[in-house]
Write an enzyme that holds these catalytic residues in place. Structure first.
Site, PDB file in Angstrom:
ATOM      1  N   SER A 130     -97.282 -56.938  83.391  1.00  0.00           N
ATOM      2  CA  SER A 130     -97.833 -58.276  83.203  1.00  0.00           C
ATOM      3  C   SER A 130     -96.736 -59.278  83.514  1.00  0.00           C
ATOM      4  CB  SER A 130     -98.316 -58.456  81.765  1.00  0.00           C
ATOM      5  OG  SER A 130     -98.585 -59.814  81.469  1.00  0.00           O
ATOM      6  N   TYR A 171     -97.208 -57.230  72.420  1.00  0.00           N
ATOM      7  CA  TYR A 171     -97.660 -57.195  73.812  1.00  0.00           C
ATOM      8  C   TYR A 171     -96.512 -57.422  74.800  1.00  0.00           C
ATOM      9  CZ  TYR A 171    -100.620 -57.740  77.902  1.00  0.00           C
ATOM     10  OH  TYR A 171    -101.194 -57.571  79.132  1.00  0.00           O
TER      11      TYR A 171
END
Length: 346
Positions: free
Chosen positions: A190, A202
Site C-alpha cells: 500500500s 495497518y
C-alpha cells in the site's frame, strides 16, 4: 537582390543561429535524447509478455471480494488455471458461479498454519511437476485503525497476523512449488507502506510487507523467482468501507477512560469521522481494475516491475510525498485530521 536570394540568405541565417543554439546546449540535448531513448526502450521492454497461460497455475489469497475476486475472474478469462483462496464458503461459491470450471476454489485462513498447509497440499496436487507459476498474497484487513493511543496490543496483532505474518507464512510454505516453476510472487502492500498516515497495525503491516518482499526478491532471484510489490492508493473496497472503519472507531472511543477522552475533547470523535470521511471520499477511486491490471502485469510480463504504484493519488501525490522530509507529510496529516483539545503548540 531578388526574392529567392533574399529567402536563401534568411534561411542560412536561421540555420546558422539554430546550429549555434544546438552547439551551446549540446550536453542538454544529449541528456534529452538519452532520456527519450531510455523511455522508449523501457516502454517496449515493459510490453513484452509471456505465453502459455493455459499451462500456468496462479494461487490467489483473499478472493471473497475486492482485488482478489476481480483478479481471479480476470485471469480466468485469459486462460490461466486459477486457484482462489476464500475465507468463506459463500465467497467461494459466488466466485465459482461467476467463472469457468477451470477455476478452482478452496477455503483458506491465512492466520492458520494448518489451513495454509492444507492449501499447499491441494495446490501441489493441481500443479503436479509444473509447479506454481504465480502466488498473489492479497488477503488483508484494515481495522482497527485510528489514533495510536486508542489501541491495545491485540488491535495491532489482529491486523499484523493477517497482513504480514499471514503473507510470510503463505509464501514460505509455497516457495518449493514456486521454485519448480521459476514463478512469480505478487505481494499486496500500500502507499501506507511508505507513509504511516494512521495509527494501528495497518501501516506497520504494509511497511513489513515492503521489507519482506525486498529481502525475498533478492534471495529468490538466484532461483529464477521474481517478486513484485503492489502499492495502491485509496480504492473503494470492502476493507476501506467507511461504515466498517467508523463503527470500529466508535468501539475504540467507547472503551477509552474518561480522562483520556477529556484530553481529546467531546467532539473529537465526530470531527475525526467527518474529516476522515471527507478525505477518503475525495481520494477514493471506484475503479479497482487499475490495481488488478498491475497484478496481472506482474504475472504476465516478461520483465515484471519491482513496484507498481496503482491509482493517480499513489503515482502523483503519495509516492512523491514519501520522498520529501517528514515534516511535509506531518503537515498533510495535520490538515486532513482534527487536533485534540489539549494540543500543545510546539
Amino acid at each position: 537582390m531578388n526574392r529567392d536570394c533574399f529567402l536563401g540568405v534568411k534561411l542560412s541565417i536561421y540555420f546558422f543561429f539554430l546550429l549555434q543554439v544546438l552547439l551551446s546546449h549540446l550536453a542538454l540535448i544529449c541528456v534529452l535524447l538519452l532520456a527519450c531513448f531510455a523511455s522508449v526502450r523501457w516502454y517496449i521492454r515493459d510490453s513484452y509478455r509471456i505465453g502459455g497461460f493455459s499451462q500456468k497455475h496462479v494461487f490467489i489469497t483473499g478472493c471473497d471480494s475486492g482485488f482478489g475476486n476481480l483478479l481471479a475472474r480476470q485471469l480466468d478469462r485469459k486462460g490461466f488455471r486459477v486457484i482462489a483462496g476464500c475465507l468463506t464458503e459463500k465467497g467461494a461459491a459466488d466466485l465459482a458461479a461467476a467463472t469457468t470450471p477451470r477455476l478452482k476454489t478452496l477455503l483458506l485462513n491465512v492466520t492458520d498454519t494448518a489451513s495454509i498447509r492444507s492449501a499447499v497440499e491441494f495446490v501441489s496436487t493441481e500443479v503436479g511437476e509444473r509447479g506454481l507459476w504465480g502466488l498473489v498474497n492479497n488477503a488483508g484487513r484494515s481495522v482497527p485503525i485510528g489514533p495510536t493511543e486508542w489501541m491495545q496490543l491485540e488491535d495491532f496483532t489482529k491486523v499484523l497476523d493477517v497482513n504480514l505474518i499471514g503473507v510470510i507464512d503463505v509464501t514460505l510454505q509455497f516457495l518449493p512449488l514456486l521454485k519448480k516453476a521459476k514463478g512469480r510472487v505478487v505481494n499486496m502492500a500500500s502507499i501506507l507502506g511508505r507513509l504511516s498516515l494512521i495509527g494501528g497495525g495497518y501501516c506497520l503491516s504494509k511497511w513489513g510487507v515492503e521489507a519482506f518482499s525486498d529481502s525475498l526478491r533478492r534471495d529468490m532471484q538466484h532461483f529464477g523467482i521474481k517478486v513484485s510489490i503492489i502499492e495502491p492508493g485509496f480504492f473503494k473496497t470492502g476493507i476501506t468501507s467507511l461504515d466498517l472503519i467508523n463503527a470500529d472507531l466508535k468501539r475504540l472511543w467507547g472503551r477509552l477512560p474518561q480522562d483520556v477522552k477529556d484530553t481529546y475533547g467531546a467532539t473529537y470523535l465526530d470531527d475525526y469521522i467527518r474529516m476522515q470521511g471527507f478525505s477518503m471520499n475525495l481520494l477514493y477511486c471506484p475503479d479497482i481494475s487499475k490495481v488488478t491490471w498491475c497484478m496481472e502485469h506482474a504475472l504476465t510480463a516478461q520483465y515484471p516491475r519491482t513496484r507498481y504504484g496503482a491509482g493517480w493519488d499513489a503515482k502523483f501525490f503519495w509516492i512523491p510525498l514519501s520522498y520529501l522530509p517528514s515534516f511535509v507529510s506531518d503537515f498533510i496529516v495535520n490538515v486532513l485530521l482534527p487536533s485534540p483539545k489539549d494540543k500543545i503548540n510546539c
